[in-house]
Design a protein around this motif. Structure first.
Motif, short mmCIF file in Angstrom:
data_model
loop_
_atom_site.label_atom_id
_atom_site.label_comp_id
_atom_site.label_asym_id
_atom_site.label_seq_id
_atom_site.Cartn_x
_atom_site.Cartn_y
_atom_site.Cartn_z
N GLY A 1 0.61 -1.37 0.27
CA GLY A 1 -0.14 -0.48 0.14
C GLY A 1 0.39 1.04 -0.11
O GLY A 1 0.29 2.15 0.77
N VAL A 2 1.95 0.94 -0.61
CA VAL A 2 3.28 2.50 -0.82
C VAL A 2 3.13 2.68 -1.98
O VAL A 2 3.49 1.70 -2.92
CB VAL A 2 4.09 2.20 -0.27
N SER A 3 3.74 3.98 -2.24
CA SER A 3 4.66 3.67 -4.17
C SER A 3 5.88 4.28 -3.53
O SER A 3 6.37 4.31 -2.65
CB SER A 3 3.74 5.25 -4.26
N LEU A 4 6.70 4.34 -4.85
CA LEU A 4 8.24 4.23 -4.65
C LEU A 4 8.52 6.08 -4.30
O LEU A 4 9.60 5.70 -3.84
CB LEU A 4 8.16 4.12 -6.18
N ALA A 5 7.87 6.95 -4.17
CA ALA A 5 8.05 8.02 -3.44
C ALA A 5 8.18 7.55 -1.91
O ALA A 5 8.82 8.28 -0.78
CB ALA A 5 7.29 9.13 -3.94
N ASP A 6 7.23 6.55 -1.67
CA ASP A 6 7.40 6.61 -0.37
C ASP A 6 8.76 6.22 0.53
O ASP A 6 9.14 5.88 1.68
CB ASP A 6 6.35 5.75 0.31
N ILE A 7 9.95 5.01 0.05
CA ILE A 7 10.39 4.37 0.42
C ILE A 7 11.59 4.65 0.76
O ILE A 7 12.39 6.19 -0.30
CB ILE A 7 10.79 3.40 -1.37
N GLU A 8 12.73 4.98 1.55
CA GLU A 8 13.56 5.55 1.94
C GLU A 8 14.93 5.23 1.88
O GLU A 8 16.12 5.95 2.20
CB GLU A 8 13.17 5.53 3.54
N GLY A 9 15.26 3.21 1.84
CA GLY A 9 15.71 3.30 1.46
C GLY A 9 15.87 2.15 0.80
O GLY A 9 14.67 1.23 0.71
N ILE A 10 17.44 1.07 -0.06
CA ILE A 10 16.77 0.33 -0.59
C ILE A 10 17.89 -0.87 -0.29
O ILE A 10 19.39 -0.67 0.54
CB ILE A 10 17.05 0.60 -2.44
N ALA A 11 17.84 -2.41 -0.36
CA ALA A 11 18.51 -3.36 0.31
C ALA A 11 18.63 -4.83 -0.94
O ALA A 11 17.75 -4.84 -1.35
CB ALA A 11 18.17 -3.76 1.38
N VAL A 12 19.53 -4.74 -1.46
CA VAL A 12 19.43 -5.92 -2.46
C VAL A 12 20.76 -7.26 -1.97
O VAL A 12 22.20 -6.81 -1.25
CB VAL A 12 20.13 -4.98 -3.32
N THR A 13 20.32 -8.05 -2.75
CA THR A 13 21.40 -8.93 -2.48
C THR A 13 22.56 -9.31 -3.56
O THR A 13 22.06 -8.47 -4.84
CB THR A 13 21.03 -10.33 -2.57
N ARG A 14 23.70 -8.97 -2.56
CA ARG A 14 25.04 -8.16 -3.54
C ARG A 14 25.62 -10.01 -3.70
O ARG A 14 26.48 -9.41 -5.23
CB ARG A 14 25.75 -7.50 -2.77
#
Ligand code: KG4
Ligand code: ZN
Length: 339
Positions: free
Chosen positions: A67-80
């Motif tokens: 229930g959020v949009s990309l504009a709400d996201i504050e940080g990204i975590a990804v498998t490196r």
């Protein structure tokens, strides 16, 4: 902090939205397992293509479900890393593109770091603790003293536990990945029916070896072909008991050596009912505080990455936009080319 996590290291395209490293708002997993089952294992080239097809849909679904949009996201975590090179690149590139477009911080994580902290989504565990990570690619015992503070106590010297389950599955004609099906069949069998070795049981280390066990099953099958359901069930139960005996003995040794009374079980094989029971017995015997995530958080997913991800992003430990994927990365060792 509202974190979007992305995982594409093997054959699951996954994205999740997690608040404060704790509250899972969405956890979308698109599995390619049926495509690879046709080939008896993961085909790396197909995995990369399937990730490419799925990634936008999966990320969009994760945002929608939360229930959020990309504009709400504050940080990204990804498998490196570690993982299949082409598969990792899809997740890392997507994560970097989103971070760049939104001008938000990003952190690249070790896949096992994700597994270790999956339990924290249900309940945080006090440090230090012992973590037994058993998956398709790993069988490791770690001492965990904090985020980023891991000491390897033991590891497999050949196959991973999940790999052994899947290879024995193949010998028994069970479609890839055979682990869960062996678990199901083992539930109907007698674990003492077939005598199988317990490799490295008394070698004085916390290391594992599963390749000889798989060969022992092959040798047994050559002399004793499966004749019906009972013989299949008994062999599955006997194999599973051998794996669980070794995992449990080595975990006991690690707990005693470190004097640490907290244990976290992680990775896909942590779904195994025999192992869950063996660890519960161990915990009762040794007075250990045992933590096993629910099955959905044991197998590959993206939400698990948001625990360490949130910690690092909140600390300002970010990766920038120039980091690359690390297919052969070892936990606790700096990525290749970085001090
Ligand atoms: O953690 P995971 O999803 O992916 C990797 O990082 O490897 O683990 C997948 C592995 C596979 O080998 C699969 O057969 C095994 O976990 N697995 C199981 C069970 N469920 C999944 N092995 C034994 N018993 C199960 N119930
Ligand atoms: Zn995994």
């Amino acid at each position: 902090m509202l974190v979007l996590a992305i995982e594409t290291s093997c054959d699951e395209t996954a994205a999740a939205v997690v608040r404060d490293g704790r509250e899972v708002l969405s956890n979308v997993i698109s599995s390619q397992v049926q495509v690879h089952a046709e080939y008896g294992g993961v085909v790396p080239e197909i995995a990369s293509r399937k990730h490419l097809e799925a990634i936008s849909v999966v990320v969009t679904e994760a945002l929608d479900n939360a229930g959020v949009s990309l504009a709400d996201i504050e940080g990204i975590a990804v498998t490196r890393g570690p993982g299949l090179p082409g598969a990792l690149i899809v997740g890392v590139s997507t994560a970097k593109a989103l971070a760049f477009a939104r001008q938000i911080p990003i952190v690249g994580l070790h896949h096992i770091e994700g597994h270790i902290f999956a339990r924290f989504l249900e309940q945080p565990v006090e440090f230090p603790f012992i973590a037994l990570v058993v998956s398709g690619g790993h069988s490791h015992l770690y001492r965990v003293d904090g985020f980023g503070r891991y000491t390897t106590i033991g590891q497999t010297i050949d196959d991973a536990a999940g790999e052994a389950f899947d290879k024995v599955g193949k010998l028994l004609g069970i479609p890839y990945p055979g682990g869960a099906e062996i678990d199901r069949l083992a539930g109907k069998g007698n674990s003492k029916a077939v005598k199988l070795p317990r490799p490295l049981l008394n070698d004085g280390t916390c290391n594992f070896s599963f390749s000889g066990l798989k060969t022992a099953v092959l040798n047994y099958l050559q002399k004793n072909p499966i004749t019906g359901d009972d013989s299949l069930h008994d062999l599955c139960a006997s194999f599973q008991a051998a794996v669980c005996d070794v995992l449990s003995a080595k975990t006991s040794a690690a707990i005693r050596a470190g004097g640490i009374k907290r244990l976290v079980l992680a990775g896909g094989v942590a779904c195994n009912s025999g192992l869950r029971k063996a660890m519960a017995d161990l915990a009762a015997r040794e007075g250990v505080d045992l933590h096993i995530p629910k099955p959905l958080l044991c197998t590959d997913n993206a939400a698990m990455l948001a625990v360490a991800g949130d910690y690092y992003l909140s600390q300002g430990t970010i990766s920038g936009l120039t980091f690359d994927s690390q297919p052969s990365w070892r936990l606790g060792v700096p990525p290749e080319g970085e001090a």
